[in-house]
Design an enzyme around this catalytic site. Structure first.
Site, PDB file in Angstrom:
ATOM      1  N   LYS A 103       5.334   8.319   5.999  1.00  0.00           N
ATOM      2  CA  LYS A 103       6.097   7.861   4.830  1.00  0.00           C
ATOM      3  C   LYS A 103       6.366   9.052   3.918  1.00  0.00           C
ATOM      4  O   LYS A 103       5.830  10.132   4.113  1.00  0.00           O
ATOM      5  CB  LYS A 103       5.318   6.778   4.090  1.00  0.00           C
ATOM      6  CG  LYS A 103       5.250   5.461   4.866  1.00  0.00           C
ATOM      7  CD  LYS A 103       4.729   4.363   3.973  1.00  0.00           C
ATOM      8  CE  LYS A 103       4.612   3.046   4.715  1.00  0.00           C
ATOM      9  NZ  LYS A 103       3.934   2.033   3.903  1.00  0.00           N
ATOM     10  N   HIS A 130       5.768  11.363  -1.988  1.00  0.00           N
ATOM     11  CA  HIS A 130       6.572  11.298  -3.214  1.00  0.00           C
ATOM     12  C   HIS A 130       5.926  12.079  -4.355  1.00  0.00           C
ATOM     13  O   HIS A 130       4.832  12.610  -4.234  1.00  0.00           O
ATOM     14  CB  HIS A 130       6.876   9.849  -3.600  1.00  0.00           C
ATOM     15  CG  HIS A 130       5.655   9.008  -3.799  1.00  0.00           C
ATOM     16  ND1 HIS A 130       4.882   9.088  -4.930  1.00  0.00           N
ATOM     17  CD2 HIS A 130       5.074   8.072  -3.002  1.00  0.00           C
ATOM     18  CE1 HIS A 130       3.881   8.228  -4.835  1.00  0.00           C
ATOM     19  NE2 HIS A 130       3.959   7.611  -3.667  1.00  0.00           N
ATOM     20  N   HIS A 133       2.339  11.646  -5.237  1.00  0.00           N
ATOM     21  CA  HIS A 133       1.350  12.356  -4.421  1.00  0.00           C
ATOM     22  C   HIS A 133       1.203  13.806  -4.895  1.00  0.00           C
ATOM     23  O   HIS A 133       0.116  14.356  -4.899  1.00  0.00           O
ATOM     24  CB  HIS A 133       1.755  12.359  -2.934  1.00  0.00           C
ATOM     25  CG  HIS A 133       1.711  11.007  -2.305  1.00  0.00           C
ATOM     26  ND1 HIS A 133       2.803  10.432  -1.687  1.00  0.00           N
ATOM     27  CD2 HIS A 133       0.707  10.094  -2.205  1.00  0.00           C
ATOM     28  CE1 HIS A 133       2.463   9.234  -1.236  1.00  0.00           C
ATOM     29  NE2 HIS A 133       1.202   9.013  -1.534  1.00  0.00           N
TER      30      HIS A 133
END
Length: 535
Positions: free
Chosen positions: A111, A114, A117
């Protein structure tokens, strides 16, 4: 405590707050009384060889230190302690040395990495750096999202669109592309069934399925390690949800045995968290088919870490949208009878809006790092003062990261903020770029004047107001570290460093420059910034 430096006026070096020492320190003590008490106390105190002036302020007694002594003591201390300056202060002498587990970064495999993170990564790194500097033992942990239903989809996707070569060379990007592709077909009943089957096989430890999953995980971690290295971040442990699928079953058994697990009509398992036991607040810990959820795995992970590391404190660094999750987690652990839950802490941070790279929305951490580097290289190319630098790429990356980190750390961690590349990369003002520039300039001044060891400090030349300001500021460094160590907020250190770099007097005061550069470098490293020596 040491007095913060003021641009507008001369200040004393130390002040004593009367309210902190009066017997009736309850709030009914009025300001005029405190001022009068301060006045009386100041009159009774005598100056000596150390204290050259004593005066009363609003509710405080102010002490000015003999100027030559101040200069000598501060500079000798800074140059003697080097990277341990401030950390050796008596402020920390009563703080017990502890063992801390810090969980941060924690991206999901396949994933997007973003901006949340990224924030978790730099904030967690700062907390870990600070604790290590203060002599605590720290375990840096990355808890990967490497389990769950999405791996059923990913497995099926890889069988259809996957490429073993690409998985080896750029795993993060390839798995993301596969995941996006298979998601388009995720509504299709056949795909759903295949995904469910794949995940069931994973849970049953089917060899072929597990081996593919393991490749996803191992290649991803290898690439993460490489990218984190560019950020100056490392981890002691790469944990993940996958470690706890078995142990979460044990947690469900424990909850059942303690009478905490209730079944709903739909067959899901919940824990009642309400005070009146009326289910006004509850947490779902089990699906109707008996499988575990994210929170169940988190419970198992917390119990396992405590057993394994027996730490004094466990810190989770995530964005504030997960506050509810951690409240539930801690409440359930408390109900289960784990008293150590008092030593667990969720350090939450706000959301960042508007961070886009030239390729659009942030998907990979590497995109951010490349953007930082290319923007900084452009800036450096357009600046006339840029010297010929040995490794412009590396310097650009270090300066660019400083820009990113300082912009992020200037406010309270819990506040949301609007990200701006232009503001972050300004070469003047309160930015990481200017901090790096100051460090490089001080370094080159040291080089120009030869790196002689300063044993004999000529303090007579450090009497002008600007020099005194810098000395007073250096004096306060330990208090700033102490504040940050108490509330885990980097902003105290950031504003301290930004004030330090504005106050330096021009005439060559070599020992003062050395001391200032040393403290500047120490503070920058704590924040996760690598100081550059040329720019």
């Amino acid at each position: 405590s040491a007095v913060p430096v003021s641009k507008k006026r001369r200040v004393a070096d130390f002040q004593l707050s009367i309210a902190s020492v009066t017997e009736d320190s309850s709030s009914d003590c009025l300001a005029p009384d405190l001022n009068l008490q301060a006045q009386k106390l100041a009159e009774r105190l005598k100056c000596d060889a150390v204290v050259s002036e004593i005066s009363a302020g609003p509710g405080t007694v102010n002490f000015t230190i003999n100027r030559e002594l101040l200069a000598k003591t501060v500079l000798q201390q800074v140059l003697k302690d080097g990277s341990e300056y401030g950390v050796k202060s008596e402020l920390f002498s009563t703080v017990p040395k502890q063992k801390a587990v810090i969980e941060f970064s924690s991206p999901n495999i396949a994933k997007k990495f973003h901006i949340g993170h990224l924030r978790s990564t730099i904030v967690g790194n700062f907390i870990a750096n600070l604790k290590v500097a203060l002599g605590h033992e720290v375990i840096r942990m990355n808890y990967l999202g490497d389990w769950g239903m999405q791996f059923g989809l990913l497995g099926v996707g890889f069988q259809l669109f996957g490429n073993k070569e690409k998985l080896k060379t750029s795993p993060l990007q390839h798995l993301f592309e596969v995941y996006v592709q298979i998601n388009k077909a995720a509504e299709d009943e056949n795909t759903k069934k295949l995904a469910k089957d794949f995940f069931r096989k994973l849970e049953e430890h089917d060899e072929q399925t597990l081996s593919l999953w393991k490749q996803f995980r191992d290649f991803s971690i290898d690439e993460y390690i490489r990218i984190y290295k560019r950020l100056g971040v490392h981890f002691d442990e790469y944990s993940g949800e996958s470690f706890y699928q078995e142990k979460s079953k044990e947690v469900l058994k424990m909850l059942e045995n303690k009478g905490l697990l209730q079944k709903t009509i739909k067959g899901t398992g919940i824990v009642d968290l309400s005070e009146k036991k009326d289910l006004s607040s509850f947490s779902t810990v089990m699906r109707s088919d008996g499988t575990s959820l994210y929170i169940t795995r988190d419970l198992a992970a917390a119990i396992d870490r405590m057993n394994k590391h027996n730490c004094d404190t466990m810190i989770y660094v995530t964005d504030k949208s997960q506050s509810n999750h951690f409240q539930h987690l801690f409440q359930i652990l408390k109900l289960m009878g784990y008293d150590w839950v008092e030593r667990c802490q969720h350090v939450s941070f706000g959301l960042v809006q508007g961070m886009k790279t030239r390729r659009g929305e942030v998907i990979f951490l590497e995109d951010v790092l490349n953007e930082v580097r290319s923007r900084m290289l452009q800036n450096m190319a357009s600046t006339k003062t840029t010297k010929e630098i040995e490794d412009p790429m590396e310097t650009a990356e270090k300066v660019g990261l400083a820009a990113l980190i300082i912009q992020d750390f200037r406010g309270l961690l819990s506040s949301d903020y609007q990200f701006s590349w232009d503001r972050a990369f300004q070469s003047r003002g309160d930015t990481g770029v200017f901090l790096q520039y100051t460090h490089a300039r001080l370094h080159s001044l040291e080089q120009m004047h030869g790196n002689e060891q300063l044993t004999d400090i000529n303090v007579a030349c450090l009497q002008e107001p600007d020099a005194i300001s810098v000395l007073q500021h250096l004096l306060r460094y330990d208090e700033v570290l102490y504040r940050s160590s108490q509330d885990l907020q980097p902003k105290h250190i950031v504003s301290y460093l930004l004030t330090l770099r504005t106050g330096l007097p021009e005439p060559a005061r070599l020992c003062l420059f050395q001391a200032a550069r040393s403290v500047l470098a120490n503070g920058m490293k704590l924040l996760g910034i690598t100081p550059v020596t040329q720019m």
